[in-house]
Every structure is written in C-alpha cells, then in structure tokens.
Design an enzyme around this catalytic site. Structure first.
Site, PDB file in Angstrom:
ATOM      1  N   CYS A 165       0.739  -1.325   0.020  1.00  0.00           N
ATOM      2  CA  CYS A 165       0.023   0.070  -0.117  1.00  0.00           C
ATOM      3  C   CYS A 165       0.881   1.287  -0.007  1.00  0.00           C
ATOM      4  O   CYS A 165       2.167   1.241   0.430  1.00  0.00           O
ATOM      5  CB  CYS A 165      -0.966  -0.012   1.159  1.00  0.00           C
ATOM      6  SG  CYS A 165      -2.022  -1.330   1.492  1.00  0.00           S
ATOM      7  N   ARG A 169       2.843   0.505  -5.565  1.00  0.00           N
ATOM      8  CA  ARG A 169       2.799  -0.401  -4.312  1.00  0.00           C
ATOM      9  C   ARG A 169       1.538  -0.939  -4.045  1.00  0.00           C
ATOM     10  O   ARG A 169       1.210  -1.608  -2.904  1.00  0.00           O
ATOM     11  CB  ARG A 169       2.979   0.689  -3.096  1.00  0.00           C
ATOM     12  CG  ARG A 169       4.237   1.563  -3.115  1.00  0.00           C
ATOM     13  CD  ARG A 169       4.373   2.475  -2.193  1.00  0.00           C
ATOM     14  NE  ARG A 169       4.411   1.798  -0.681  1.00  0.00           N
ATOM     15  CZ  ARG A 169       5.462   1.301  -0.033  1.00  0.00           C
ATOM     16  NH1 ARG A 169       6.672   1.603  -0.846  1.00  0.00           N
ATOM     17  NH2 ARG A 169       5.498   0.794   1.101  1.00  0.00           N
ATOM     18  N   TRP A 181      -3.111  -2.104  -1.698  1.00  0.00           N
ATOM     19  CA  TRP A 181      -2.793  -3.780  -2.054  1.00  0.00           C
ATOM     20  C   TRP A 181      -3.469  -4.569  -0.863  1.00  0.00           C
ATOM     21  O   TRP A 181      -2.947  -4.590   0.272  1.00  0.00           O
ATOM     22  CB  TRP A 181      -1.449  -4.049  -2.266  1.00  0.00           C
ATOM     23  CG  TRP A 181      -0.879  -5.248  -2.718  1.00  0.00           C
ATOM     24  CD1 TRP A 181      -1.049  -5.738  -4.245  1.00  0.00           C
ATOM     25  CD2 TRP A 181      -0.855  -6.526  -2.062  1.00  0.00           C
ATOM     26  NE1 TRP A 181      -0.677  -6.894  -4.302  1.00  0.00           N
ATOM     27  CE2 TRP A 181      -0.539  -7.554  -2.891  1.00  0.00           C
ATOM     28  CE3 TRP A 181      -0.346  -6.836  -0.582  1.00  0.00           C
ATOM     29  CZ2 TRP A 181      -0.151  -8.687  -2.669  1.00  0.00           C
ATOM     30  CZ3 TRP A 181      -0.203  -8.001  -0.385  1.00  0.00           C
ATOM     31  CH2 TRP A 181       0.196  -9.102  -1.168  1.00  0.00           C
ATOM     32  N   ASN A 205      -0.202   1.683   6.172  1.00  0.00           N
ATOM     33  CA  ASN A 205       0.425   0.713   5.238  1.00  0.00           C
ATOM     34  C   ASN A 205       1.108  -0.238   6.360  1.00  0.00           C
ATOM     35  O   ASN A 205       1.516   0.112   7.136  1.00  0.00           O
ATOM     36  CB  ASN A 205       1.494   1.502   4.440  1.00  0.00           C
ATOM     37  CG  ASN A 205       2.390   0.564   3.637  1.00  0.00           C
ATOM     38  OD1 ASN A 205       2.311  -0.646   3.296  1.00  0.00           O
ATOM     39  ND2 ASN A 205       3.550   1.063   3.679  1.00  0.00           N
ATOM     40  N   GLY A 206       0.769  -1.697   6.094  1.00  0.00           N
ATOM     41  CA  GLY A 206       1.599  -2.516   6.873  1.00  0.00           C
ATOM     42  C   GLY A 206       0.458  -3.754   7.439  1.00  0.00           C
ATOM     43  O   GLY A 206      -0.508  -3.494   6.669  1.00  0.00           O
ATOM     44  N   GLU A 232      14.126 -16.723 -14.798  1.00  0.00           N
ATOM     45  CA  GLU A 232      13.840 -14.998 -14.806  1.00  0.00           C
ATOM     46  C   GLU A 232      12.756 -14.852 -15.937  1.00  0.00           C
ATOM     47  O   GLU A 232      11.801 -13.878 -15.941  1.00  0.00           O
ATOM     48  CB  GLU A 232      14.884 -14.063 -14.884  1.00  0.00           C
ATOM     49  CG  GLU A 232      14.691 -12.721 -14.999  1.00  0.00           C
ATOM     50  CD  GLU A 232      13.924 -12.020 -13.832  1.00  0.00           C
ATOM     51  OE1 GLU A 232      13.466 -12.625 -12.754  1.00  0.00           O
ATOM     52  OE2 GLU A 232      13.367 -10.746 -14.072  1.00  0.00           O
ATOM     53  N   LYS A 268       9.202 -13.501 -15.930  1.00  0.00           N
ATOM     54  CA  LYS A 268       8.611 -12.143 -16.514  1.00  0.00           C
ATOM     55  C   LYS A 268       7.278 -12.381 -17.389  1.00  0.00           C
ATOM     56  O   LYS A 268       6.440 -11.449 -17.356  1.00  0.00           O
ATOM     57  CB  LYS A 268       9.812 -11.458 -17.584  1.00  0.00           C
ATOM     58  CG  LYS A 268      10.734 -10.867 -16.969  1.00  0.00           C
ATOM     59  CD  LYS A 268      10.952  -9.484 -16.311  1.00  0.00           C
ATOM     60  CE  LYS A 268      10.265  -9.529 -14.750  1.00  0.00           C
ATOM     61  NZ  LYS A 268      11.225  -9.538 -13.884  1.00  0.00           N
ATOM     62  N   GLU A 292       4.096 -13.072 -14.959  1.00  0.00           N
ATOM     63  CA  GLU A 292       3.833 -11.875 -14.485  1.00  0.00           C
ATOM     64  C   GLU A 292       3.107 -10.896 -15.028  1.00  0.00           C
ATOM     65  O   GLU A 292       2.133 -10.035 -14.413  1.00  0.00           O
ATOM     66  CB  GLU A 292       4.899 -11.430 -13.322  1.00  0.00           C
ATOM     67  CG  GLU A 292       6.041 -10.540 -14.002  1.00  0.00           C
ATOM     68  CD  GLU A 292       6.803 -10.030 -13.024  1.00  0.00           C
ATOM     69  OE1 GLU A 292       6.487  -9.656 -11.911  1.00  0.00           O
ATOM     70  OE2 GLU A 292       8.104  -9.902 -13.397  1.00  0.00           O
ATOM     71  N   HIS A 346      13.354 -35.467 -16.365  1.00  0.00           N
ATOM     72  CA  HIS A 346      12.834 -36.138 -15.109  1.00  0.00           C
ATOM     73  C   HIS A 346      11.382 -35.881 -14.611  1.00  0.00           C
ATOM     74  O   HIS A 346      10.953 -35.810 -13.482  1.00  0.00           O
ATOM     75  CB  HIS A 346      13.938 -35.857 -14.115  1.00  0.00           C
ATOM     76  CG  HIS A 346      15.097 -35.974 -14.602  1.00  0.00           C
ATOM     77  ND1 HIS A 346      15.640 -37.110 -14.035  1.00  0.00           N
ATOM     78  CD2 HIS A 346      16.314 -35.326 -14.530  1.00  0.00           C
ATOM     79  CE1 HIS A 346      16.834 -37.560 -14.524  1.00  0.00           C
ATOM     80  NE2 HIS A 346      17.159 -36.340 -14.674  1.00  0.00           N
ATOM     81  N   LYS A 391       4.789  -3.333  -6.393  1.00  0.00           N
ATOM     82  CA  LYS A 391       6.278  -3.364  -6.520  1.00  0.00           C
ATOM     83  C   LYS A 391       7.129  -3.735  -5.399  1.00  0.00           C
ATOM     84  O   LYS A 391       8.108  -4.305  -5.484  1.00  0.00           O
ATOM     85  CB  LYS A 391       6.633  -2.075  -7.271  1.00  0.00           C
ATOM     86  CG  LYS A 391       8.079  -1.845  -7.631  1.00  0.00           C
ATOM     87  CD  LYS A 391       8.183  -1.936  -9.031  1.00  0.00           C
ATOM     88  CE  LYS A 391       9.861  -1.997  -9.542  1.00  0.00           C
ATOM     89  NZ  LYS A 391      10.137  -3.000 -10.160  1.00  0.00           N
TER      90      LYS A 391
HETATM   91  C1  F6R Z   1       9.437  -9.603 -10.454  1.00  0.00           C
HETATM   92  C2  F6R Z   1       9.766  -8.713  -9.341  1.00  0.00           C
HETATM   93  C3  F6R Z   1       9.679  -9.559  -7.967  1.00  0.00           C
HETATM   94  C4  F6R Z   1      10.350  -8.820  -7.032  1.00  0.00           C
HETATM   95  C5  F6R Z   1      10.427  -9.400  -5.458  1.00  0.00           C
HETATM   96  C6  F6R Z   1      11.588  -8.682  -4.672  1.00  0.00           C
HETATM   97  O1  F6R Z   1       9.450  -8.695 -11.855  1.00  0.00           O
HETATM   98  O2  F6R Z   1       9.975  -7.634  -9.519  1.00  0.00           O
HETATM   99  O3  F6R Z   1       9.713 -10.698  -8.152  1.00  0.00           O
HETATM  100  O4  F6R Z   1      12.124  -9.003  -7.535  1.00  0.00           O
HETATM  101  O5  F6R Z   1       9.168  -8.921  -5.119  1.00  0.00           O
HETATM  102  O6  F6R Z   1      11.660  -7.379  -4.538  1.00  0.00           O
HETATM  103  P1  F6R Z   1      12.826  -6.416  -4.292  1.00  0.00           P
HETATM  104  O7  F6R Z   1      13.892  -6.678  -5.320  1.00  0.00           O
HETATM  105  O8  F6R Z   1      12.373  -5.244  -4.229  1.00  0.00           O
HETATM  106  O9  F6R Z   1      13.350  -7.155  -2.917  1.00  0.00           O
END
Ligand code: F6R
Length: 616
Positions: free
Chosen positions: A2, A27, A77, A103-104, A489, A493, A496, A512, A611
């Site tokens: 949030c 957020r 969120w 927030n929290g 990765e 990408k 998500e 396997h 994020k």
């Molecule tokens: C995917 C992504 C997330 C972050 C994860 C950790 O694109 O961004 O998987 O990598 O939430 O976040 P940070 O790097 O901010 O600790």
C-alpha cells in the site's frame, strides 16, 4: 504494501494527494481513497479498482477539492479483506472525528478488535486498519491530544505500520507514526508532505526526513516535530533526495517497462563507472568494507533475496564460486527465515533487493545480523530500510524503477555481482589472479552496453516471435549452467505480465518429469550459449522436438545442421558464457513485454502484484 500520502499547506490538497498516489501505484492499485479536511470537517472519498476511478469521483466534488488544503490518501494492496470500497482507506472511528490511512499489517488486530467491540465500537470493514482507527480514537478520548493518542495506540499495536492520521478537533496537523514500514516527510516552504516513498513528493521538494521505527511525528504547515518511543523530542537529519521528477516519466515510451528495458545499457555504464577502470586494473569497490585479510577468512557466502533479485543472486552464486572460490548458498528470504540457518562471523551475507523494503528479506537480514555475519546489501534504493542495515552498502543506481516487473534493476544487480565476484577474487588472491578469463570478462562488461543497444535496435524479430506465440496458454523455458537463472527469470517475466503459465527448468531436469507435458501446444524456449553446456542443451532440445514441442532458440550461435530443430531463432550478440545472462535476459524481457502488450495486458501494473512487497 500500500502507499500513503499526506499534505498540509496552501495548495489544493486533492491535487497533491492524487498526484502522489499516482506515483505510489506501484505499491498497490486495487482501491484508493482520500480524506480532505476543510474547517472542522473531513470528507472521505473512496473507490474500488484503479486510481482513475477515484479521480472520476473527485470530478464531481470540485467544491470541496477547491477549499481543502489538508488531507491524507491511500492506495491499497489488499491484505485483510477484499479489495472493495468499504475496505479501501481512509478509515474512520464511529464518531468520524479521526481519519486514518495505514500501510503494513497489524498482527494483533483480532485481539484489539474484540476489546474495542466490547467497548462499543462498530466496525464497517474487514481491515486491520479500521481497528487502529478505533484504537487511536479511543486513546484520543482519554487524552484529547492526537499526538498522545497516536503514541499510546502504537504501544498497543504489534506488527508493521506507517500511519497518517487527521482529527477534526485538531485541524491544523497530520500525525504520523511508523514501524517496519517506510515513511518519509517532505519539507516545503509553508507546506509539508508525508509519503511512503519519494516519487510521490519529488515534484514538490528535494528535502526530506526519514522517520525511524517507533517514532511519531506531528506535521504542521510550518513545523515538524518528531518524538522517539520515550516521548523525547528528537532532531532527525534532513536528507537531500537523489531523484529528479523526470525519472518518473515515461519519456515517450508506451509503458514504463519498455522504457526501463531501454535504459539498461546506461544502467550498466553507471554501475561500472568508477569501479571497472580497465581490464588490467583491479576492481575498485570502496563500498565493500572488509579488508583483504577479512575476506580471506570468509568461509561461506549466503545470498538472500526474493523473486527477480533471487534470480540475480543465483547468477551471483555461479560467478562468486568461480572467481572467489567460496561456497555460496542462495535462498529465498521467505524460506531462510524459518529454519536454523548456520552463519557466523566468517559468513558473508548478501541481501539483494531492488526496493530495499521487501519484508521477507529485511526479516532475514535482521535475523542473520545477530550472528555477527558481515551484511552486504545490493539495492537500487540507497535510502531504504535494507540499506540502513548494511555493513557494506553496494547501491546500484539503476534509477527509479516504476514498472512492477523488474528489468533494469535486475541488470544492475547482475553487474554489481560481476564486480563483487572479481573484487573478492582480486582481494583474496592478489593481482596475479587477473588471468585471461578475468580480463575477457572485464572487456565484455565494458562492451555490454553496446551489445544491449544492438539487441534493442533489432527487436523486430522478437516482436514477430511474440506475436506468433502470444496465444499459447503455457510455456517452458530451459537452460543450463549460468543461464539456468535466466530461464527462471524469463519465465517469471512472462507469467507476471501476461498471465501465461510459464515455468523455467534446468534443461537437464526436463526428462525427469516436465517432459510429460510436452506436445505441439507447449512452446519450449531454450537458451543456448556457446560454452560448456551448449551440446547438452542442444540434446535437450532434440528431446523436446521429438515430443512435437514448438522450439524457440535464444542463441549466440547455431550450426547450420541444427537450425532445422527450431521453429524460431532469436540471435543474440556473441560473447562468453559468463557474460551471457546479461545479454540473454534483454531478449526474454522484450519477449514477455511484447506478448503482454499484444494481449492488451496492463503491462506496468499486472493484476494482484505490487512493486514493493512490504508484508511477509
Ligand atoms: C518481478 C519482481 C519481483 C521482485 C521481488 C523482490 O519482476 O519484481 O519478483 O523481484 O518482489 O523485490 P525486491 O527486489 O524489491 O526485494
């Protein structure tokens, strides 16, 4: 997660709050709301869904927006309760005098709620935040003072919070508090701001005070007072904010993600600058605080991170073990927390995080800090909670990353790990360790920005492949060795931002179990880089082809005789296996981007995500 925002001054509060919330959408974005104070009245407006819905409501409330110069706002969120309007913040107490955004997560909210209900409080929402609103209001009833009420309430609350509260009977102030959730106060002339993060306020001020845990502050138009947990007035350091407002604009790109992918060549230059000074010179890493003799005592390295940062850490394992010859474990922070981890003063712990605010990683770092291990933090936010926990802070300066899907921060983390690995080796074994392989890698790091630029200039083939495969429901990514994390990765990408079910596997693992899923409806993307595992991955591709899977090769070399195996080939610039994760990932980011864009998805703000993941 949030985002919260507060404003007091002479501007129209609604405009500052909405602009701030738009920069905090990373957020969370499942609902939003603001409270506007005017005279001794407070009006609360909330909307389910994206911020635009709230903006639409406010268009019909111009009379209030014109006269209010104090307010608080929130973008949510959901953690407790569905993302509905009633659960959206701000929340109020029964007499509606107190209004709160949060927030929290309040861990003892059930317990507090039962007590408050017995005392007569009636709850409208399912949120933990509303419990805090009633609690602060109850304490106000005892003290008739918003600061004291907040101080008393936070002592009863367990968990994480950043609060912004206003009260009808004290209409000239915002009272704030924080514990294990970020909160910054922006300083202006005759006005002040409160926010979860700098982008929300950067267009108004470059001066800020960061609140520390358990501090409570009173923010007025012309003054700020901060108290520690013993009620002592303290003077916090004023810091100058490192960002420009322009860093949070799309600069003509359709999405932030595309802009951020394109920024990667400059990000590499930034991270290398001042550290990689030529192929024959030792890496300069002044931020790393261990001496050569202390480095020699390191017996193990533990890398802790989540998501994309974890994948960077997996590449880090490969190169640290190769160069520094120290065993490395890489573990998701959320798993690291709940077991008896073995670490001591000879352990180097590397926490990796774009935001520096990820709750799982913060908890893991705090836990291991008690074991006296040296904590190195690789983060894009030198102003973050994690940065403040670091013994060695390795900031990567990728610039603000707005798109929820991490791209340029991953690149910056990779480059930082390359530098750290070579640095550890050079400090441990001395200049004689700079052999041809190390020199080649340094040269490739220097050339990396132009390789990325070449790839970006020739993205039309990637766009074509994206369009061809956009309607498949499932995807498998395979690779081996140092590119195994690239497969993970790349799959992350894609899933998500496009919601396609994509999974990354070590190519050798295919047989396997996962091979059972292969047929003509399952595209397999194979990362094939010349080097030690090239032939092995090629054999795994044969196995996939024999099951009729559609095969996409991302490769820096393919022999004419093997071209027949692939339905599509994306060629990347040549280079060693060691540097290849930093090249291949650009293709995978673009492929995910173009597929999501083709499918019309909300690329920068995918559903259910945020994020900065500030809840465990
Ligand atoms: C995917 C992504 C997330 C972050 C994860 C950790 O694109 O961004 O998987 O990598 O939430 O976040 P940070 O790097 O901010 O600790």
């Amino acid at each position: 997660m949030c985002g919260i925002i507060g404003y007091i001054g002479s501007r129209k509060a609604s405009e500052v709050l909405i602009s701030g919330l738009s920069h905090l959408e990373y957020r969370g974005y499942d609902s939003s709301g603001i409270a506007l104070m005017h005279g001794n009245s407070v009006d609360v407006y909330k909307a389910q869904g994206k911020l635009v819905n709230l903006i639409e409501i406010l268009k019909t409330k111009q009379d209030i927006c014109d006269i209010s110069h104090i307010g608080i706002g929130h973008i949510r969120w959901a953690t407790h309760g569905l993302p509905t309007t009633v659960n959206a913040h701000p929340h109020t107490c029964n007499c509606k005098n107190l209004t709160l955004v949060h927030n929290g997560i309040i861990e003892n909210y059930q317990e507090l709620k039962e007590i408050l209900q017995k005392e007569g409080c009636i709850f409208q929402s399912q949120t933990d935040t509303e419990v805090a609103a009633h609690l602060i209001a109850r304490e106000y009833g005892k003290t008739n003072n918003l600061l004291k009420a907040m101080q008393s309430a936070v002592k009863q609350i367990k968990g994480a919070f950043a609060f912004c509260a206003i009260h009808k009977l004290e209409p000239d102030k915002i009272v704030v508090a924080k514990r294990n959730a970020p909160l910054v106060i922006g300083l202006g002339e005759g006005e002040n701001f409160v926010a979860s993060d700098i982008p929300a306020i950067i267009e108004y001020t470059k001066k800020a005070i960061y609140l520390s845990d358990n501090e409570v502050g009173v923010v007025e138009k012309n003054s700020i007072q901060i108290f520690d947990e013993n009620d002592k007035l303290i003077i916090n350091k004023v810091e100058y904010l490192p960002f420009e407002a322009v860093a949070i604009s799309k600069m003509g790109y359709k999405h932030f993600m595309l802009k951020e992918i394109h920024e990667q060549s400059d990000v590499v230059r930034n991270v290398l600058s001042g550290k990689l000074l030529g192929i024959n010179n030792e890496i300069k890493l002044e931020e790393f605080k261990l001496t050569p003799s202390e480095i020699n005592k390191i017996t193990r390295v533990q890398i802790i991170a989540c998501g994309t940062s974890l994948h960077a850490g997996m590449v880090g394992k490969y190169i640290i073990e190769k160069f520094a010859k120290i065993p490395v474990d890489v573990e998701p922070s959320s798993e690291y927390i709940y077991r008896d981890t073995i670490a001591d003063e000879n352990t180097l712990v590397i926490g990796i995080s774009q935001s520096g605010e990820t709750a799982d990683t913060i908890t893991a770092i705090k836990q291991v800090k008690e074991k006296k291990s040296h904590i190195a933090i690789i983060t894009n936010r030198a102003d973050s909670t994690m940065a403040r926990l670091a013994d060695s802070l390795l900031p990567v300066n990728a610039g603000i990353e707005v798109s929820v899907a991490a791209t340029k921060s991953y690149m910056a983390q990779l480059i930082s790990l390359y530098l750290l690995s070579i640095f550890l080796m050079e400090q441990k074994f001395g200049p004689s360790a700079i052999n041809d392989e190390v020199k080649t890698l340094k040269q490739e790091l220097i050339e990396l920005p132009s390789k990325i630029e070449a790839l970006l200039e020739n993205a039309s083939n990637i766009q074509r492949v994206a369009k061809k495969y956009a309607n498949y429901k499932d995807f498998i990514f395979i690779a081996r060795g140092i590119n195994y994390p690239s497969a993970l990765e790349g799959a992350l990408k894609l899933k998500e931002i496009s919601y396609i079910n994509a999974t990354g596997y070590g190519a050798g693992e295919l047989k396997h179990g996962p091979i059972a899923m292969l047929d003509e409806n399952m595209p397999v993307l194979a990362i094939l880089n010349t080097g030690i595992v090239y032939d092995k991955v090629l054999s795994n591709c044969e196995e996939a082809k024999a099951r009729q899977a559609k095969l996409i090769g991302v490769t820096n070399y393919i022999a004419d005789k093997d071209v027949r195996l692939f339905d599509d080939i994306i060629t990347v610039p040549s280079g060693s296996d060691l540097i290849s994760p930093a090249v291949n990932i650009v293709v995978l980011q673009l492929l995910a981007y173009y597929i999501a864009e083709y499918l019309g998805k909300d690329v920068d703000q995918p559903r259910n995500l945020a994020k900065s993941v500030t809840v465990e």
